[in-house]
Design a protein around this motif. Structure first.
Motif, PDB file in Angstrom:
ATOM      1  N   ALA A 179       0.839  -1.196   0.000  1.00  0.00           N
ATOM      2  CA  ALA A 179       0.000   0.000   0.000  1.00  0.00           C
ATOM      3  C   ALA A 179       0.873   1.245   0.000  1.00  0.00           C
ATOM      4  CB  ALA A 179      -0.919  -0.007   1.226  1.00  0.00           C
ATOM      5  N   ALA A 180       0.263   2.384  -0.275  1.00  0.00           N
ATOM      6  CA  ALA A 180       1.001   3.645  -0.269  1.00  0.00           C
ATOM      7  C   ALA A 180       1.499   3.941   1.148  1.00  0.00           C
ATOM      8  CB  ALA A 180       0.100   4.777  -0.751  1.00  0.00           C
ATOM      9  N   PRO A 181       2.732   4.431   1.282  1.00  0.00           N
ATOM     10  CA  PRO A 181       3.268   4.734   2.620  1.00  0.00           C
ATOM     11  C   PRO A 181       2.404   5.774   3.332  1.00  0.00           C
ATOM     12  CG  PRO A 181       5.014   4.795   0.953  1.00  0.00           C
ATOM     13  CD  PRO A 181       3.717   4.724   0.214  1.00  0.00           C
ATOM     14  N   THR A 182       2.299   5.626   4.649  1.00  0.00           N
ATOM     15  CA  THR A 182       1.565   6.599   5.453  1.00  0.00           C
ATOM     16  C   THR A 182       2.562   7.407   6.278  1.00  0.00           C
ATOM     17  OG1 THR A 182       1.303   4.981   7.237  1.00  0.00           O
ATOM     18  CG2 THR A 182      -0.460   5.118   5.611  1.00  0.00           C
ATOM     19  N   PRO A 183       2.337   8.708   6.407  1.00  0.00           N
ATOM     20  CA  PRO A 183       3.268   9.540   7.184  1.00  0.00           C
ATOM     21  C   PRO A 183       3.293   9.096   8.642  1.00  0.00           C
ATOM     22  CG  PRO A 183       1.804  10.895   5.834  1.00  0.00           C
ATOM     23  CD  PRO A 183       1.252   9.498   5.800  1.00  0.00           C
ATOM     24  N   PRO A 184       4.462   9.012   9.242  1.00  0.00           N
ATOM     25  CA  PRO A 184       4.550   8.584  10.638  1.00  0.00           C
ATOM     26  C   PRO A 184       4.253   9.724  11.600  1.00  0.00           C
ATOM     27  CG  PRO A 184       6.733   9.009   9.776  1.00  0.00           C
ATOM     28  CD  PRO A 184       5.781   9.185   8.618  1.00  0.00           C
ATOM     29  N   THR A 185       3.821   9.356  12.775  1.00  0.00           N
ATOM     30  CA  THR A 185       3.662  10.323  13.846  1.00  0.00           C
ATOM     31  C   THR A 185       4.993  10.473  14.575  1.00  0.00           C
ATOM     32  OG1 THR A 185       3.061   8.646  15.485  1.00  0.00           O
ATOM     33  CG2 THR A 185       1.275   9.574  14.137  1.00  0.00           C
ATOM     34  N   ALA A 186       5.084  11.477  15.431  1.00  0.00           N
ATOM     35  CA  ALA A 186       6.306  11.667  16.211  1.00  0.00           C
ATOM     36  C   ALA A 186       6.571  10.458  17.103  1.00  0.00           C
ATOM     37  CB  ALA A 186       6.196  12.933  17.055  1.00  0.00           C
ATOM     38  N   THR A 187       5.518   9.874  17.651  1.00  0.00           N
ATOM     39  CA  THR A 187       5.669   8.690  18.497  1.00  0.00           C
ATOM     40  C   THR A 187       6.197   7.510  17.699  1.00  0.00           C
ATOM     41  OG1 THR A 187       3.877   9.412  19.961  1.00  0.00           O
ATOM     42  CG2 THR A 187       4.445   7.062  19.993  1.00  0.00           C
ATOM     43  N   GLN A 188       5.692   7.332  16.474  1.00  0.00           N
ATOM     44  CA  GLN A 188       6.161   6.227  15.635  1.00  0.00           C
ATOM     45  C   GLN A 188       7.621   6.415  15.233  1.00  0.00           C
ATOM     46  OE1 GLN A 188       3.054   6.624  12.688  1.00  0.00           O
ATOM     47  NE2 GLN A 188       2.027   4.754  13.371  1.00  0.00           N
ATOM     48  N   LEU A 189       8.010   7.644  14.941  1.00  0.00           N
ATOM     49  CA  LEU A 189       9.409   7.906  14.608  1.00  0.00           C
ATOM     50  C   LEU A 189      10.323   7.614  15.794  1.00  0.00           C
ATOM     51  CD1 LEU A 189       9.305  11.149  12.420  1.00  0.00           C
ATOM     52  CD2 LEU A 189       9.973   8.847  11.714  1.00  0.00           C
ATOM     53  N   ALA A 190       9.860   7.988  16.977  1.00  0.00           N
ATOM     54  CA  ALA A 190      10.653   7.700  18.181  1.00  0.00           C
ATOM     55  C   ALA A 190      10.803   6.190  18.369  1.00  0.00           C
ATOM     56  CB  ALA A 190       9.996   8.327  19.403  1.00  0.00           C
ATOM     57  N   THR A 191       9.743   5.443  18.070  1.00  0.00           N
ATOM     58  CA  THR A 191       9.810   3.985  18.146  1.00  0.00           C
ATOM     59  C   THR A 191      10.817   3.444  17.141  1.00  0.00           C
ATOM     60  OG1 THR A 191       7.511   3.801  18.885  1.00  0.00           O
ATOM     61  CG2 THR A 191       8.489   1.850  17.860  1.00  0.00           C
ATOM     62  N   LEU A 192      10.801   3.982  15.924  1.00  0.00           N
ATOM     63  CA  LEU A 192      11.740   3.551  14.897  1.00  0.00           C
ATOM     64  C   LEU A 192      13.188   3.796  15.333  1.00  0.00           C
ATOM     65  CD1 LEU A 192      12.430   2.503  12.079  1.00  0.00           C
ATOM     66  CD2 LEU A 192      11.985   4.811  11.193  1.00  0.00           C
ATOM     67  N   VAL A 193      13.446   4.943  15.926  1.00  0.00           N
ATOM     68  CA  VAL A 193      14.802   5.243  16.409  1.00  0.00           C
ATOM     69  C   VAL A 193      15.219   4.234  17.478  1.00  0.00           C
ATOM     70  CG1 VAL A 193      16.188   6.924  17.683  1.00  0.00           C
ATOM     71  CG2 VAL A 193      14.698   7.695  15.824  1.00  0.00           C
ATOM     72  N   ARG A 194      14.311   3.910  18.384  1.00  0.00           N
ATOM     73  CA  ARG A 194      14.629   2.931  19.432  1.00  0.00           C
ATOM     74  C   ARG A 194      14.919   1.556  18.820  1.00  0.00           C
ATOM     75  NH1 ARG A 194      10.329   5.465  22.162  1.00  0.00           N
ATOM     76  NH2 ARG A 194       8.939   3.735  21.615  1.00  0.00           N
ATOM     77  N   GLN A 195      14.138   1.187  17.828  1.00  0.00           N
ATOM     78  CA  GLN A 195      14.332  -0.114  17.194  1.00  0.00           C
ATOM     79  C   GLN A 195      15.686  -0.199  16.489  1.00  0.00           C
ATOM     80  OE1 GLN A 195      10.837  -0.173  14.716  1.00  0.00           O
ATOM     81  NE2 GLN A 195       9.586  -1.247  16.229  1.00  0.00           N
ATOM     82  N   LEU A 196      16.025   0.845  15.750  1.00  0.00           N
ATOM     83  CA  LEU A 196      17.310   0.848  15.061  1.00  0.00           C
ATOM     84  C   LEU A 196      18.465   0.835  16.051  1.00  0.00           C
ATOM     85  CD1 LEU A 196      16.523   3.370  12.185  1.00  0.00           C
ATOM     86  CD2 LEU A 196      16.920   0.916  11.947  1.00  0.00           C
ATOM     87  N   THR A 197      18.308   1.567  17.150  1.00  0.00           N
ATOM     88  CA  THR A 197      19.336   1.555  18.198  1.00  0.00           C
ATOM     89  C   THR A 197      19.501   0.154  18.756  1.00  0.00           C
ATOM     90  OG1 THR A 197      18.841   3.861  18.777  1.00  0.00           O
ATOM     91  CG2 THR A 197      20.026   2.554  20.409  1.00  0.00           C
ATOM     92  N   ASP A 198      18.395  -0.553  18.925  1.00  0.00           N
ATOM     93  CA  ASP A 198      18.430  -1.924  19.408  1.00  0.00           C
ATOM     94  C   ASP A 198      19.201  -2.814  18.434  1.00  0.00           C
ATOM     95  OD1 ASP A 198      17.911  -4.079  21.021  1.00  0.00           O
ATOM     96  OD2 ASP A 198      15.876  -4.402  20.296  1.00  0.00           O
ATOM     97  N   VAL A 199      18.955  -2.630  17.143  1.00  0.00           N
ATOM     98  CA  VAL A 199      19.681  -3.403  16.122  1.00  0.00           C
ATOM     99  C   VAL A 199      21.168  -3.067  16.151  1.00  0.00           C
ATOM    100  CG1 VAL A 199      19.959  -3.756  13.628  1.00  0.00           C
ATOM    101  CG2 VAL A 199      17.666  -3.672  14.621  1.00  0.00           C
ATOM    102  N   HIS A 200      21.487  -1.795  16.343  1.00  0.00           N
ATOM    103  CA  HIS A 200      22.888  -1.362  16.368  1.00  0.00           C
ATOM    104  C   HIS A 200      23.690  -2.081  17.452  1.00  0.00           C
ATOM    105  CE1 HIS A 200      21.779   2.773  14.393  1.00  0.00           C
ATOM    106  NE2 HIS A 200      21.662   1.745  13.570  1.00  0.00           N
TER     107      HIS A 200
END
Length: 303
Positions: A105-126
């Motif tokens: 489906a077409a991408p949906t714009p993220p909320t600030a909370t979702q972006l913060a979650t993404l940063v935490r997830q990537l940090t976890d992967v790092h």
């Protein structure tokens, strides 16, 4: 590639996932992704890889390790009955994933909370393991430019008068490259210097396992935040992800300026390479050409 070859792969290695799905069912092609040909077959997503700058099976194996370690936000491929996640079909690597409707489906714009979650997830992967402890063979950042030869070829072709016969943007590319030659030369020089600086700074640092392209096309925002397409995974400074995240979403996680600048410069050169290569070869001037010329002009304005 014959589609029956893909159906045979599914029947041999993923029979439990296509129980009740017959060969009469359509193998549906999706024009998604720049480095693959993608098909849906029942509950499966089949990715025939054509990775432009190299294919690394270990990246998909590492994605499976990440998910098995509890990182459920990693949309990893499925292992076949032989335990492999990358299969050879007609000389091309093929990776099979669970089909997720939201991914098409077409991408949906993220909320600030979702972006913060993404940063935490990537940090976890790092912070996942280190190369010596990871059984998957994942490439390591070397700060080189895999597209350098392509860029040089495209620029030299652009300066050839014969390019005008390749398509409607040929002569315009010649004029643009001629006008911006000094800028291109300085950009390539600055990027090379930034690469040398980062290579020296990174020596001895603990490498991070990075995704490489956490962009709207590769992140699903919904009730959960999920990350797909791990084929570009690499041991690298975490700024590799932070630069991409900033470029895609305007989110500026904390990152060392030298690395943030290098990754932005390398991205710019890779974009110029892609579009210059397109217009230095035969093209028709269709809607895709028009859109890509606009993107090239973003990096090399005519004025």
């Amino acid at each position: 590639m014959e589609r029956r070859s893909l159906l045979r792969l599914v029947a041999d290695h993923y029979p439990d996932f296509v129980h009740g799905v017959t060969e009469l069912d359509e193998l549906e092609f999706f024009p998604l992704g720049e480095d693959s040909w993608s098909y849906r077959y029942g509950p499966l997503w089949i990715s025939v890889r054509r990775d432009l700058y190299g294919h690394f099976p270990g990246t998909y194996e590492a994605a499976l390790l990440l998910r098995a370690s509890g990182k459920k936000f990693v949309l990893a491929p499925l292992a076949g009955r032989n335990g492999r996640v990358v299969h050879d079909v007609a000389g091309l690597p093929v990776v099979v994933f669970p089909y997720i409707a939201r991914a098409t489906a077409a991408p949906t714009p993220p909320t600030a909370t979702q972006l913060a979650t993404l940063v935490r997830q990537l940090t976890d992967v790092h912070h996942f393991s280190v190369p010596a402890d990871c059984s998957a063979d994942v490439p390591v950042e070397d700060f080189r430019f895999p597209f350098e030869a392509d860029l040089e070829k495209a620029l030299q072709v652009a300066l050839n008068d014969e390019i005008a016969g390749h398509g409607p943007y040929g002569r315009r590319l010649t004029e643009l490259v001629t006008r911006q030659w000094d800028h291109l030369t300085a950009l390539r020089r600055d990027t090379a210097r930034a690469a040398e600086r980062c290579a020296a700074l990174w020596r001895g640092d603990r490498p991070a396992l990075t995704h490489g392209d956490p962009s709207p096309a590769n992140v699903l925002f919904g009730a959960d935040v999920e990350i797909l397409d791990w084929g570009g995974m690499m041991w690298a400074p975490p700024e590799r992800d932070w630069s991409a995240l900033t470029r895609a979403f305007g989110t500026p996680p904390s990152g060392r300026p030298e690395f943030m600048r290098f990754y932005e410069l390398r991205w710019t050169l890779s974009e110029i390479t892609e579009y210059a290569a397109r217009f230095s070869g035969p093209h028709t001037g269709d809607a895709d050409d028009h859109a890509m010329w606009g993107r090239l002009a973003h990096y090399l304005p005519a004025a």
